[in-house]
Design an enzyme around this catalytic site. Sequence first.
Site, PDB file in Angstrom:
ATOM      1  N   HIS A 157       2.602  -5.578  -7.959  1.00 40.70           N
ATOM      2  CA  HIS A 157       1.980  -4.296  -8.290  1.00 40.70           C
ATOM      3  C   HIS A 157       2.805  -3.619  -9.370  1.00 40.70           C
ATOM      4  O   HIS A 157       4.034  -3.794  -9.436  1.00 40.70           O
ATOM      5  CB  HIS A 157       1.945  -3.367  -7.075  1.00 40.70           C
ATOM      6  N   CYS A 253       5.304   3.026  -2.317  1.00 42.26           N
ATOM      7  CA  CYS A 253       4.217   2.403  -1.556  1.00 42.26           C
ATOM      8  C   CYS A 253       3.757   3.283  -0.406  1.00 42.26           C
ATOM      9  O   CYS A 253       2.583   3.254  -0.022  1.00 42.26           O
ATOM     10  CB  CYS A 253       4.666   1.041  -1.018  1.00 42.26           C
TER      11      CYS A 253
END
Length: 261
Positions: A157, A253
Amino acid sequence: MCAPAHFKVTYSINPWMDPTKPVDVPLAVAQWEDLRDRYRSLGHTVEELTPHPDLPDMVFAANGATVVDGRVLGASFVHPERQPEAAAHLEWFRANGFTEVHEPTHINEGEGDFATTSGYVLAGRGFRASPLSHGEAQEVFGRPVIGLDLVDPRYYHLDTALAVLDDATDDVMYYPGAFSPGSQAVLRRLFPDALIATEEDALALGLNAVSDGLHVLLPQAAVGLFEPLRERGYEPIGMDLGELLKGGGSVKCCTQELRAA
């Protein structure tokens, strides 16, 4: 917005994501609560997303949507285990006064692969988000979207390889090795004064950080970033999220930023 910790390790990409190492759930919850409470102590409002026992990865709330100028682009997850999370996020936004809520057509995993500066939306691709999601985000947010190719599966990511430190001044930090040569050139052109992270700090998920323009919350193991951040006028705050790291995420996150209009 954060979702309380309730998760298990279900996959392995990096050395710290070892499925043979069990998660200490009480410690994971305590670490998540410490992050939540630290935000509040710094004067930030934290909204909690109700967890679902069948959706253990909801603790990684950044992946559930992206919010820019009060507009919400929902997520569409690659893996079927996470797909039901998208509806839970959109339900929260609709119940909490957000009127511009868009269900995505193409795969994107929220702020995992979207990062916002003053003038752009930076968009990662290569492992999770579809390149088609970039045009969709541009239509929703009305901002130019800059596509960046991730080429190292350890940085699956964008939020594992790049963090926006101050969206008012377009100050960022990133690890070049996570990106293709062309994307590295784009980053150098856009952010010539960026803080460049070492591989060691990137592997400690040091770039999975959240900054309010002064305080930078980041994994405490990314020791090489602390002094460079101080030299730029930031106050780095090391967080111990070691149990959450086993599931593949850290500070960013666990944090979805609700950017008002």
